[in-house]
Design a protein around this motif. Sequence first.
Motif, PDB file in Angstrom:
ATOM      1  N   ILE A   6       9.596  -7.731  -2.934  1.00  0.00           N
ATOM      2  CA  ILE A   6       8.554  -7.837  -1.787  1.00  0.00           C
ATOM      3  C   ILE A   6       7.305  -7.722  -2.484  1.00  0.00           C
ATOM      4  CG2 ILE A   6      10.141  -6.983  -0.036  1.00  0.00           C
ATOM      5  CD1 ILE A   6       9.013  -4.247  -0.412  1.00  0.00           C
ATOM      6  N   THR A   7       6.155  -8.203  -1.607  1.00  0.00           N
ATOM      7  CA  THR A   7       5.015  -7.922  -2.010  1.00  0.00           C
ATOM      8  C   THR A   7       4.376  -6.549  -1.645  1.00  0.00           C
ATOM      9  OG1 THR A   7       4.077  -8.997  -0.228  1.00  0.00           O
ATOM     10  CG2 THR A   7       4.388 -10.288  -1.897  1.00  0.00           C
ATOM     11  N   LEU A   8       3.154  -5.942  -2.297  1.00  0.00           N
ATOM     12  CA  LEU A   8       2.807  -4.834  -1.717  1.00  0.00           C
ATOM     13  C   LEU A   8       2.394  -5.070  -0.391  1.00  0.00           C
ATOM     14  CD1 LEU A   8       1.669  -2.093  -3.077  1.00  0.00           C
ATOM     15  CD2 LEU A   8      -0.558  -3.276  -3.416  1.00  0.00           C
ATOM     16  N   GLY A   9       1.893  -6.204  -0.021  1.00  0.00           N
ATOM     17  CA  GLY A   9       1.391  -6.246   1.481  1.00  0.00           C
ATOM     18  C   GLY A   9       2.665  -6.055   2.452  1.00  0.00           C
ATOM     19  N   GLN A  10       3.751  -6.701   2.040  1.00  0.00           N
ATOM     20  CA  GLN A  10       4.871  -6.524   2.767  1.00  0.00           C
ATOM     21  C   GLN A  10       5.691  -4.970   2.860  1.00  0.00           C
ATOM     22  OE1 GLN A  10       7.228  -9.498   0.494  1.00  0.00           O
ATOM     23  NE2 GLN A  10       7.522 -10.845   2.596  1.00  0.00           N
ATOM     24  N   LEU A  11       5.211  -4.175   1.766  1.00  0.00           N
ATOM     25  CA  LEU A  11       5.582  -3.121   1.511  1.00  0.00           C
ATOM     26  C   LEU A  11       4.895  -1.986   2.497  1.00  0.00           C
ATOM     27  CD1 LEU A  11       7.141  -0.658  -0.110  1.00  0.00           C
ATOM     28  CD2 LEU A  11       5.374  -0.519  -1.565  1.00  0.00           C
ATOM     29  N   LEU A  12       3.486  -2.344   2.538  1.00  0.00           N
ATOM     30  CA  LEU A  12       2.792  -1.719   3.538  1.00  0.00           C
ATOM     31  C   LEU A  12       3.144  -1.859   4.900  1.00  0.00           C
ATOM     32  CD1 LEU A  12      -0.001  -0.004   3.468  1.00  0.00           C
ATOM     33  CD2 LEU A  12      -1.272  -2.086   3.586  1.00  0.00           C
ATOM     34  N   ASN A  13       3.427  -3.166   5.223  1.00  0.00           N
ATOM     35  CA  ASN A  13       4.055  -3.290   6.608  1.00  0.00           C
ATOM     36  C   ASN A  13       5.291  -2.595   7.100  1.00  0.00           C
ATOM     37  OD1 ASN A  13       1.967  -4.955   7.292  1.00  0.00           O
ATOM     38  ND2 ASN A  13       2.847  -6.759   6.527  1.00  0.00           N
ATOM     39  N   ILE A  14       6.107  -2.480   5.996  1.00  0.00           N
ATOM     40  CA  ILE A  14       7.524  -1.802   6.134  1.00  0.00           C
ATOM     41  C   ILE A  14       7.285  -0.152   6.023  1.00  0.00           C
ATOM     42  CG2 ILE A  14       9.545  -1.483   4.961  1.00  0.00           C
ATOM     43  CD1 ILE A  14       9.197  -4.257   3.647  1.00  0.00           C
ATOM     44  N   VAL A  15       6.208   0.466   5.423  1.00  0.00           N
ATOM     45  CA  VAL A  15       6.450   1.678   5.240  1.00  0.00           C
ATOM     46  C   VAL A  15       5.163   2.350   6.068  1.00  0.00           C
ATOM     47  CG1 VAL A  15       7.601   1.842   2.946  1.00  0.00           C
ATOM     48  CG2 VAL A  15       5.181   2.130   2.981  1.00  0.00           C
ATOM     49  N   GLY A  16       4.405   1.696   6.211  1.00  0.00           N
ATOM     50  CA  GLY A  16       3.129   2.202   6.990  1.00  0.00           C
ATOM     51  C   GLY A  16       2.066   2.912   6.027  1.00  0.00           C
ATOM     52  N   GLY A  17       1.183   3.652   6.572  1.00  0.00           N
ATOM     53  CA  GLY A  17       0.136   4.485   5.651  1.00  0.00           C
ATOM     54  C   GLY A  17      -1.052   3.569   5.217  1.00  0.00           C
ATOM     55  N   THR A  18      -1.637   3.840   4.097  1.00  0.00           N
ATOM     56  CA  THR A  18      -3.036   3.331   3.963  1.00  0.00           C
ATOM     57  C   THR A  18      -2.747   2.622   2.392  1.00  0.00           C
ATOM     58  OG1 THR A  18      -4.140   4.635   5.171  1.00  0.00           O
ATOM     59  CG2 THR A  18      -5.728   3.555   3.871  1.00  0.00           C
ATOM     60  N   LEU A  19      -3.444   1.586   2.499  1.00  0.00           N
ATOM     61  CA  LEU A  19      -3.510   0.839   1.012  1.00  0.00           C
ATOM     62  C   LEU A  19      -4.754   1.383   0.409  1.00  0.00           C
ATOM     63  CD1 LEU A  19      -2.563  -1.199  -1.144  1.00  0.00           C
ATOM     64  CD2 LEU A  19      -3.625  -2.919  -0.042  1.00  0.00           C
ATOM     65  N   VAL A  20      -4.526   2.174  -0.551  1.00  0.00           N
ATOM     66  CA  VAL A  20      -5.767   2.703  -1.389  1.00  0.00           C
ATOM     67  C   VAL A  20      -6.481   1.822  -2.369  1.00  0.00           C
ATOM     68  CG1 VAL A  20      -6.336   4.648  -2.813  1.00  0.00           C
ATOM     69  CG2 VAL A  20      -4.718   5.115  -0.771  1.00  0.00           C
ATOM     70  N   ARG A  21      -5.514   1.178  -3.072  1.00  0.00           N
ATOM     71  CA  ARG A  21      -5.937  -0.053  -4.050  1.00  0.00           C
ATOM     72  C   ARG A  21      -4.678  -0.945  -4.421  1.00  0.00           C
ATOM     73  NH1 ARG A  21      -6.804   4.824  -8.057  1.00  0.00           N
ATOM     74  NH2 ARG A  21      -4.871   4.637  -9.273  1.00  0.00           N
ATOM     75  N   GLY A  22      -4.936  -2.015  -5.012  1.00  0.00           N
ATOM     76  CA  GLY A  22      -3.992  -3.014  -5.357  1.00  0.00           C
ATOM     77  C   GLY A  22      -4.007  -4.144  -4.625  1.00  0.00           C
ATOM     78  N   LYS A  23      -3.509  -5.156  -5.182  1.00  0.00           N
ATOM     79  CA  LYS A  23      -3.467  -6.756  -4.362  1.00  0.00           C
ATOM     80  C   LYS A  23      -2.360  -6.652  -3.695  1.00  0.00           C
ATOM     81  CE  LYS A  23      -6.320  -8.809  -8.184  1.00  0.00           C
ATOM     82  NZ  LYS A  23      -6.283  -9.855  -8.988  1.00  0.00           N
ATOM     83  N   ARG A  24      -2.655  -7.164  -2.360  1.00  0.00           N
ATOM     84  CA  ARG A  24      -1.400  -7.364  -1.584  1.00  0.00           C
ATOM     85  C   ARG A  24      -0.144  -8.385  -1.982  1.00  0.00           C
ATOM     86  NH1 ARG A  24      -1.874  -5.644   3.807  1.00  0.00           N
ATOM     87  NH2 ARG A  24      -3.822  -4.313   4.208  1.00  0.00           N
ATOM     88  N   ASP A  25      -0.759  -9.186  -2.905  1.00  0.00           N
ATOM     89  CA  ASP A  25       0.334 -10.133  -3.356  1.00  0.00           C
ATOM     90  C   ASP A  25       1.231  -9.777  -4.643  1.00  0.00           C
ATOM     91  OD1 ASP A  25      -1.719 -10.459  -5.138  1.00  0.00           O
ATOM     92  OD2 ASP A  25      -1.963 -12.643  -5.133  1.00  0.00           O
ATOM     93  N   LEU A  26       0.873  -8.395  -5.118  1.00  0.00           N
ATOM     94  CA  LEU A  26       1.574  -7.812  -6.245  1.00  0.00           C
ATOM     95  C   LEU A  26       2.988  -7.891  -5.799  1.00  0.00           C
ATOM     96  CD1 LEU A  26       1.430  -6.308  -8.807  1.00  0.00           C
ATOM     97  CD2 LEU A  26       1.169  -4.038  -7.307  1.00  0.00           C
TER      98      LEU A  26
END
Length: 462
Positions: A6-26
Amino acid sequence: MTTKSITLGQLLNIVGGTLVRGKRDLLLSSANYGKPKYLRTEHLYIFSTQKSQTHQLDAIRRVVPRAVIIPSSVSASSVPLSSAVIRVTEPYVAFWRLALWNWKQTAVTVIGITGSAGKSTTTEMVTAILSQTRSLVKTMGNLNTFTYLPSYLTRLTPKHEYLVLEMGMKSLNNIARQCSVVRPDIGVVTNVGEAHVGSLGSLDTIVRAKQELIDGMNPKGILWLNADDKRSRKLNTRNFLGKVHTFGINNTADIRAKDIDQRTNGITFTACFEGRNVPIFIPTIGIHNVYNALAAIGIARSLGNSIEQIRKGLASFQPPRMRMQLLKGTRDRWLINDAWNANPSAMVAGLKSFREWGKNRPHVAVLGDMLELGKLTRSAHQQIGRIVAHLPLTQLITVGKYARIISQSAIEKGMDPKKVFHYNSTASLLRHLKQLPANAVVYFKASRKMHFEKVIRALNTV
């Protein structure tokens, strides 16, 4: 732990929380929850608030994982700049969300294995059979309660066909909670004994705890029960809509064992099922392991495995450590390490089995405290003493304050006091054991907290 990519963006949608840094397509494909010792560069590391913050941060700085999920108590500045960072309120909740998401991406057959004894061995036997032709994820060690379930769910990938879960419990509702997430398609209750009766309160409560597997299974599933285990007969299958099969040695069963022969390198027996008599070899000792093998055969046949696959898998399975583990000792002695844990049923089974092995050798039983038995503690240790008194042992050695009751009971029931010894210190015990007759067979059984493996290590030649 491996997840579907999965991408970092998908992970963020799954787990919630705040993206502090990193590219969403990672891209992320491996998750590690709270295990800094096993951290790798490609991992998504999920911080555990139950583990040392210092140790986790040290590992993160040393390895520099692809991404990290941290709680509010950890500063993002303490994580290397090249690692993506997501901040959440509770990392364990985030881990569960990722696990459930990953679980929904799979279509594996779930095998649930529970029982008061034999769970781990049966799990390893089933794994040895199935893994010859199929990919699977299985329970590791004794990490078999609801707490560890997400660890297995995140390891699943599209290539896996089976999830083999040893379902343990420390309390009521633990197995039920596991089944509420993964409904086993095939289930087995190896037996119902006294394990954890101290925390559960009564044997009837243990029956209720094992009942949770049956009630939580896929209603069209397949259930295997021990036909020889009297407490297993208290399990209620009236509301189970699937198929119920049995295994055993003494009573009528769908799979039965006969012609059992314990040898130096293991056990041979004939498995009778489906109108066939199939010769089986398992590289471990103990009649109770025949029951475990029968359960594994039942599960494998339910999944369509061939007889040859079953025979080959059982012959090559690796017995779990400290479960009737046969070790070479000094002066041609054999040490049987059965000290992973202990309850009365398991101790009786081990004692009777070890007496059948190496019949012409001196036999010495080293028995320690059986813990977590609650109000049954005294009567359970007395029961063992009564049984030991009627076994042709060369010596009985007990260790610990509760185990003293075993030796006292054995003497009261007629065992020669000159054959009975009790120790409270490891040093004194070791001095005695080193003076045992040459070529003796020495059986060790106690609860895990007695740490008998340290004593055995001092006597083992390997």
